[in-house]
Motif scaffolding. Structure first.
Motif, PDB file in Angstrom:
ATOM      1  N   SER A   1     -11.522   4.473  -0.750  1.00  0.00           N
ATOM      2  CA  SER A   1     -11.096   3.780   0.465  1.00  0.00           C
ATOM      3  C   SER A   1     -11.627   4.474   1.707  1.00  0.00           C
ATOM      4  O   SER A   1     -12.141   3.826   2.627  1.00  0.00           O
ATOM      5  CB  SER A   1      -9.567   3.716   0.508  1.00  0.00           C
ATOM      6  OG  SER A   1      -9.121   3.289   1.773  1.00  0.00           O
TER       7      SER A   1
ATOM      8  N   SER B   1      -8.045   6.341  -3.320  1.00  0.00           N
ATOM      9  CA  SER B   1      -7.905   6.770  -1.927  1.00  0.00           C
ATOM     10  C   SER B   1      -9.217   7.311  -1.377  1.00  0.00           C
ATOM     11  O   SER B   1      -9.599   7.013  -0.236  1.00  0.00           O
ATOM     12  CB  SER B   1      -6.806   7.831  -1.810  1.00  0.00           C
ATOM     13  OG  SER B   1      -5.561   7.326  -2.233  1.00  0.00           O
TER      14      SER B   1
ATOM     15  N   PHE C   1      -6.489  -2.154   0.927  1.00  0.00           N
ATOM     16  CA  PHE C   1      -7.413  -1.095   0.533  1.00  0.00           C
ATOM     17  C   PHE C   1      -7.761  -0.221   1.733  1.00  0.00           C
ATOM     18  O   PHE C   1      -7.751   1.014   1.655  1.00  0.00           O
ATOM     19  CB  PHE C   1      -8.673  -1.720  -0.061  1.00  0.00           C
ATOM     20  CG  PHE C   1      -9.613  -0.738  -0.703  1.00  0.00           C
ATOM     21  CD1 PHE C   1      -9.383  -0.243  -1.969  1.00  0.00           C
ATOM     22  CD2 PHE C   1     -10.754  -0.314  -0.028  1.00  0.00           C
ATOM     23  CE1 PHE C   1     -10.254   0.660  -2.561  1.00  0.00           C
ATOM     24  CE2 PHE C   1     -11.631   0.589  -0.602  1.00  0.00           C
ATOM     25  CZ  PHE C   1     -11.378   1.071  -1.882  1.00  0.00           C
ATOM     26  N   ALA C   2      -8.045  -0.864   2.870  1.00  0.00           N
ATOM     27  CA  ALA C   2      -8.423  -0.124   4.082  1.00  0.00           C
ATOM     28  C   ALA C   2      -7.255   0.665   4.658  1.00  0.00           C
ATOM     29  O   ALA C   2      -7.457   1.641   5.389  1.00  0.00           O
ATOM     30  CB  ALA C   2      -8.968  -1.090   5.137  1.00  0.00           C
TER      31      ALA C   2
ATOM     32  N   THR D   1       0.834  -1.208   0.000  1.00  0.00           N
ATOM     33  CA  THR D   1       0.000   0.000   0.000  1.00  0.00           C
ATOM     34  C   THR D   1       0.866   1.254   0.000  1.00  0.00           C
ATOM     35  O   THR D   1       0.592   2.214  -0.736  1.00  0.00           O
ATOM     36  CB  THR D   1      -0.917   0.011   1.240  1.00  0.00           C
ATOM     37  OG1 THR D   1      -1.781  -1.114   1.185  1.00  0.00           O
ATOM     38  CG2 THR D   1      -1.753   1.286   1.286  1.00  0.00           C
TER      39      THR D   1
ATOM     40  N   SER E   1     -14.224   3.051   4.415  1.00  0.00           N
ATOM     41  CA  SER E   1     -13.731   2.851   5.775  1.00  0.00           C
ATOM     42  C   SER E   1     -14.410   3.766   6.791  1.00  0.00           C
ATOM     43  O   SER E   1     -14.577   3.397   7.952  1.00  0.00           O
ATOM     44  CB  SER E   1     -12.213   3.076   5.821  1.00  0.00           C
ATOM     45  OG  SER E   1     -11.534   2.205   4.942  1.00  0.00           O
TER      46      SER E   1
END
Length: 466
Positions: free
Chosen positions: A425, A422, A205-206, A56, A429
């Motif tokens: 994400s 982003s 991803f998180a 990431t 989240s």
């Protein structure tokens, strides 16, 4: 390029003073970000594991590198204190200017209170009995004053404290290097499993918002463009030097911290570097005490630099009538936007005390939410800036471009892709915070449209393309 798309040129006096060189601008770019090397990013390990978060971080590093190489074209072509606000207004008119300006204000006005409280918490730990809020207030007063008395003095201080903070990170890597093992780093390296799989992908991803901590706010040099001596040369050098510096530091800090022992003991700590060093040198080492003390340098560098950034953004928007015109006043003695500096500081101080009063013991969680909102503002502004780059290439081909984004259109497109990922994400989240962020933009836009006629009259500027 027709009359409506000409960049707004400040005409009132006194103006901001051009005193900043390449090293000053480099220090502002690195200093704005460097506190992110000290805290926040390690939460990404909890989401993705060390290996997953490493991937990431590499993705985010490439995205920010592509962004900076592209954003530099805008900063040198339109060297105005408004930065993204000025680029979007030229490209998309009043509406574009509003959304870029509001996103930037969310980023730069909400970030300082979180860093100020971190400074206050650190000082309260060192000096028992000191109220963190009082220490945070003191930090605001000291660094607002430093920014008011002159940009060169402020930028020189930023240069010194930034070099100091970098030195400390290098010391950290040197001290823990003997205890580093890639086996430690790779153990349990994927989220939810010993092996790469669906859980690992979801974790990566998180973890994107936490990797952003390594680079967020690097765009702040654009806010100082009107105070650069030779922006066409100094801004590209500063930005490129800054992104290289930050990528090297981010990878180094993350890898060394994760390889000195069981990284899971560090993942959820507020200060991962001292915790990692403790695994190597023990709790009573002089190295550890030095690391804890010097850790204040990174926080101070970012806090001080962000004050410079928010004040120029407030100043530029007020100058163009997007905020009360009185905030565009420049001190005749110091040639700094002192009212803008004070206005952003008052908001930040009010947030520190207001959150503490409302939260009743849950202030840390609320301030974390505020920090996440600031990152959302940052990424939204980045996306608008990349769209402005594409549009200005089409509608303003004659705009002076002493620096052109390399690999156009592919490099800016990759940056835009990373920015969109982003934002998705963060929406996934933090759905409630993301919804709140959107509500802020919509309510603000309604007020912006209502005040449009007044804004046009008071500034004397015809509306840009809308």
């Amino acid at each position: 390029m027709n009359q409506e798309t000409q960049p707004h040129a400040p005409s009132h006096t006194p103006e901001l003073r051009r005193t900043l060189g390449t090293w000053h601008l480099w220090a502002i770019a690195v200093g704005l970000v460097i506190s992110g090397e000290y805290f926040g990013w390690s939460l990404g390990w909890s989401q993705a594991g060390t290996l997953g978060f490493g991937i990431t971080t590499i993705f985010v590093s490439l995205m920010f590198t592509a962004f900076i190489f592209s954003f530099t074209e805008l900063s040198t072509s339109i060297p105005q204190a408004g930065g993204p606000f000025a680029y979007a207004r030229l490209a998309f008119g009043d509406t574009g200017g509003y959304f870029a300006g509001m996103a930037t204000l969310v980023q730069y006005v909400l970030t300082p209170p979180t860093i100020a409280l971190a400074i206050g918490g650190y000082l309260a730990f060192q000096f028992k009995g000191l109220d963190p809020k009082t220490a945070a207030l003191g930090a605001y007063l000291v660094f607002m004053g430093l920014n008011i008395v002159g940009v060169q003095i402020a930028a020189t201080f930023e240069l010194v404290i930034t070099v100091f903070a970098i030195f400390e990170l290098l010391v950290f890597m040197g001290v823990v290097a003997p205890g580093f093992s890639f086996t430690n780093f790779a153990a349990n390296g994927w989220a939810g499993s010993e092996h790469f799989g669906g859980a690992a992908i979801a974790g990566m991803f998180a973890a994107i918002p936490f990797a952003v901590w390594f680079f967020g706010c690097i765009d702040g040099v654009a806010m100082a463009a009107e105070e650069a001596k030779t922006p066409s040369r100094s801004i590209p050098r500063a930005y490129i030097g800054a992104i290289v510096t930050l990528v090297v530091l981010a990878i180094g800090v993350m890898v060394f911290a994760g390889g000195v022992g069981d990284w899971r003991q560090i993942a959820n700590k507020d200060a991962p570097l001292p915790e990692a060093m403790k695994l190597v040198v023990g709790e009573n080492s002089g190295w550890l005490h030095m690391m804890v003390w010097l850790g204040l340098g990174g926080l101070v560098a970012s806090f001080h630099g962000i004050i410079l950034g928010y004040s120029r953004q407030i100043y530029a928007q007020a100058r163009d009538g997007y905020l009360p015109p009185s905030l565009a006043h420049v001190s005749r003695r110091f040639k700094t936007p002192h009212r803008a500096i004070l206005a952003g500081g008052i908001v930040g101080i009010a947030m520190i005390y207001g959150v503490s009063w409302i939260a009743k013991g849950g202030a840390d969680e609320v301030m974390f939410d505020i920090a996440v909102l600031s990152v959302m503002g940052m990424m939204a502004m980045y996306g608008i800036s990349m769209l402005a780059l594409f549009r200005l290439r089409r509608i303003a081909p004659d705009l002076p471009r002493s620096y052109r984004a390399p690999g156009y259109p592919y490099v800016p497109a990759f940056a835009l892709f990373g920015i969109v990922v982003s934002l998705i994400s963060m929406a996934v989240s933090y759905p409630i915070l993301f919804s709140f962020f959107c509500v802020i933009l919509v309510i603000g836009y309604a007020g912006f449209r209502v005040s449009r006629n007044h804004r046009t009259v008071t500034t004397g500027n015809a509306p840009a393309i809308d």
